[in-house]
Motif scaffolding. Structure first.
Motif, PDB file in Angstrom:
ATOM      1  N   VAL A 388       0.837  -1.204   0.000  1.00 54.18           N
ATOM      2  CA  VAL A 388       0.000   0.000   0.000  1.00 54.18           C
ATOM      3  C   VAL A 388       0.873   1.256   0.000  1.00 54.18           C
ATOM      4  N   LEU A 389       1.924   1.257   0.818  1.00 56.04           N
ATOM      5  CA  LEU A 389       2.836   2.397   0.833  1.00 56.04           C
ATOM      6  C   LEU A 389       3.412   2.653  -0.558  1.00 56.04           C
ATOM      7  N   CYS A 390       3.806   1.582  -1.219  1.00 55.10           N
ATOM      8  CA  CYS A 390       4.423   1.699  -2.545  1.00 55.10           C
ATOM      9  C   CYS A 390       3.424   2.195  -3.589  1.00 55.10           C
ATOM     10  N   THR A 391       2.261   1.545  -3.655  1.00 54.82           N
ATOM     11  CA  THR A 391       1.294   1.888  -4.701  1.00 54.82           C
ATOM     12  C   THR A 391       0.660   3.259  -4.467  1.00 54.82           C
ATOM     13  N   GLN A 392       0.378   3.601  -3.211  1.00 49.58           N
ATOM     14  CA  GLN A 392      -0.174   4.919  -2.933  1.00 49.58           C
ATOM     15  C   GLN A 392       0.836   6.019  -3.256  1.00 49.58           C
ATOM     16  N   GLY A 393       2.112   5.734  -3.004  1.00 52.82           N
ATOM     17  CA  GLY A 393       3.146   6.700  -3.362  1.00 52.82           C
ATOM     18  C   GLY A 393       3.211   6.917  -4.859  1.00 52.82           C
ATOM     19  N   GLN A 394       3.074   5.828  -5.637  1.00 48.44           N
ATOM     20  CA  GLN A 394       3.044   5.945  -7.095  1.00 48.44           C
ATOM     21  C   GLN A 394       1.850   6.776  -7.554  1.00 48.44           C
ATOM     22  N   GLU A 395       0.690   6.480  -6.999  1.00 52.15           N
ATOM     23  CA  GLU A 395      -0.523   7.193  -7.400  1.00 52.15           C
ATOM     24  C   GLU A 395      -0.473   8.659  -6.992  1.00 52.15           C
ATOM     25  N   LEU A 396       0.172   8.943  -5.879  1.00 52.29           N
ATOM     26  CA  LEU A 396       0.342  10.324  -5.442  1.00 52.29           C
ATOM     27  C   LEU A 396       1.127  11.122  -6.485  1.00 52.29           C
ATOM     28  N   LEU A 397       2.240  10.549  -6.959  1.00 52.86           N
ATOM     29  CA  LEU A 397       3.067  11.243  -7.944  1.00 52.86           C
ATOM     30  C   LEU A 397       2.383  11.305  -9.306  1.00 52.86           C
ATOM     31  N   THR A 402      -4.692  12.573  -3.740  1.00 49.22           N
ATOM     32  CA  THR A 402      -4.132  13.723  -3.026  1.00 49.22           C
ATOM     33  C   THR A 402      -3.509  13.238  -1.730  1.00 49.22           C
ATOM     34  N   PRO A 403      -2.706  14.073  -1.061  1.00 49.54           N
ATOM     35  CA  PRO A 403      -2.162  13.662   0.239  1.00 49.54           C
ATOM     36  C   PRO A 403      -3.241  13.247   1.240  1.00 49.54           C
ATOM     37  N   LYS A 404      -4.372  13.972   1.259  1.00 50.24           N
ATOM     38  CA  LYS A 404      -5.446  13.621   2.193  1.00 50.24           C
ATOM     39  C   LYS A 404      -6.079  12.284   1.812  1.00 50.24           C
ATOM     40  N   GLN A 405      -6.239  12.044   0.511  1.00 55.82           N
ATOM     41  CA  GLN A 405      -6.783  10.760   0.079  1.00 55.82           C
ATOM     42  C   GLN A 405      -5.826   9.616   0.407  1.00 55.82           C
ATOM     43  N   PHE A 406      -4.531   9.882   0.308  1.00 55.87           N
ATOM     44  CA  PHE A 406      -3.520   8.896   0.699  1.00 55.87           C
ATOM     45  C   PHE A 406      -3.771   8.473   2.146  1.00 55.87           C
ATOM     46  N   SER A 407      -3.971   9.432   3.032  1.00 54.15           N
ATOM     47  CA  SER A 407      -4.196   9.134   4.452  1.00 54.15           C
ATOM     48  C   SER A 407      -5.487   8.353   4.660  1.00 54.15           C
TER      49      SER A 407
END
Length: 422
Positions: A388-397, A402-407
């Motif tokens: 999740v950390l990896c894929t959310q980081g990819q989707e963020l970039l 958004t950062p809030k959606q990541f959280s």
């Protein structure tokens, strides 16, 4: 005995018969009527592979009635081990890769009576020993993960090793500006996305755990407000937007990093020094520096993320339990632990091992008193969250979240995985 190192292609379906995965590497010998035992290692570092192979060959020379099959699992290691655990058919010895107690504990023999067991370093002892005194694995080295940097670049631009996250960002801005974009402050890979996940795993500790006032209990007791996570994706997105990392991050390969680092085109690497050993081979004149992960909360101090790197644990149901323990004990010899430490560029996990870590020695000595915290993902979030950390980081970039959606997604995935694991 002559060993043959061969490349083999395995699938998960064949994992019940072998231990490999796509592009796995194994060493095997002509065993005849000898006792056969197996060791499965997660390492993909060539220097560590060579050291393990050499030590194993020496063990076989000293124990001619035993033949050891060593397999290097690479990226497929974790999935293959899940298959093996489900079938209760594990290698005789294997690498617990950070999960000796939490994931593999019930499968492991107790090694507390081994001669080396009383010599675990103070930082490894609580990780590999439980409250009842059970010792789960032999550490072949000890992870003290921080940030590796190019000493010459920092000296050129008059930068001291950053102690805080703000100082790290200021250093990135100065390098970008004064090098006119010729030097990347940071390098990440969207294809090999573990480098992205590493950023979040690294900085979760100074944001949430290491300060005097922290969220450790809230995380462990399901009371954490995930809005407090948003700082990390916000800052990571800023790093990308400000040009502090490679523009092609989503398509970049991590395998390109050593060459770029060797050429002086990258200042900081979010990983331990073993990640740039190949760079040193390419450019022997490069000066490598090392530092703990900078602090975020005011009043806190920089600290390492640490714990298991490479280990040897013994399957409790092995048909050759004693021979496997003897094999592990052979690795515990000081000269062999010294070889493993030097091959991986990391300190030994057993006391009184005089390893020569070259130019890195002064950094381990300089930061000897800095605290070492367990990897955030191994303690405070459930198994499965690394992806999740990896894929959310990819989707963020990529602009997909958004950062809030990541959280929000972190909260959702933590709850989902915990419910599945009850």
């Amino acid at each position: 005995m002559k060993k043959r190192i061969s490349l083999a292609i395995f699938t998960v379906l064949s994992a019940t018969a072998l231990f490999g995965c796509s592009s796995s590497e194994s060493t095997s010998g002509d065993s005849g009527d000898k006792i056969k035992i197996s060791y499965y290692s997660s390492t993909s570092d060539q220097e560590a592979k060579d050291a393990i192979t050499k030590i194993t060959e020496n063990f076989e020379k000293d124990n001619p009635d035993v033949d050891v099959e060593v397999t290097f699992g690479g990226q497929g290691y974790e999935n293959n081990m899940k298959v093996k655990m489900a079938a209760n058919d594990l290698p005789d010895a294997f690498d617990t890769h950070g999960w000796a107690q939490n994931r593999y504990g019930k499968y492991l023999a107790d090694l507390k009576d081994e001669e080396w067991a009383s010599k675990l370093t103070d930082t490894m002892k609580p990780i590999l020993t439980d409250d009842n005194g059970k010792v789960y694995a032999l550490p072949l080295n000890e992870a003290k993960d921080g940030i590796t940097y190019n000493v010459d670049i920092l000296e050129k631009y008059g930068i001291e090793a950053p102690k805080t996250f703000d100082e790290l960002m200021a250093a990135a801005e100065k390098i970008k500006k004064e090098s006119k974009g010729e030097v990347l402050p940071f390098y990440f890979s969207g294809i090999d996305s573990s480098s992205i996940g590493q950023f979040f795993d690294y900085f979760a500790t100074p944001l949430l755990i290491s300060a005097d006032k922290n969220y450790a209990d809230d995380l462990l007791n399901d009371k954490f407000d995930w809005n407090n996570w948003t700082y990390l994706p916000k800052k990571f997105k800023e790093m990308f937007d400000k040009g502090y990392m490679n523009e092609d991050v989503l398509t970049a390969k991590y395998s390109d990093m050593p060459k770029l680092f060797a050429e002086g085109k990258i200042a900081f690497i979010m990983n331990g020094p073993q990640s740039v050993l190949q760079s040193k081979e390419m450019n022997p004149d490069i000066n490598i520096g090392y530092m703990p992960v900078p602090s975020i909360v005011e009043g806190d101090e920089a600290a390492f993320s640490g714990g298991e790197r490479f280990t040897m644990a013994v399957w409790k149901d092995s048909k050759h339990l004693e021979e496997t323990k003897e094999y592990v004990a052979y690795f515990a010899k000081p000269e062999n632990l010294k070889l493993m430490a030097e091959a991986s560029g990391l300190p030994a996990g057993i006391k009184d091992i005089d390893a020569d870590l070259g130019e890195l020695t002064k950094y381990y000595e300089q930061y000897e008193s800095n605290r070492v915290f367990p990897y955030f993902d191994r303690v405070y979030i459930p198994n499965g969250m690394w992806d999740v950390l990896c894929t959310q980081g990819q989707e963020l970039l990529a602009g997909s979240v958004t950062p809030k959606q990541f959280s929000k997604n972190m909260k959702k995935e933590v709850e989902r995985l915990k419910s599945q694991q009850k």
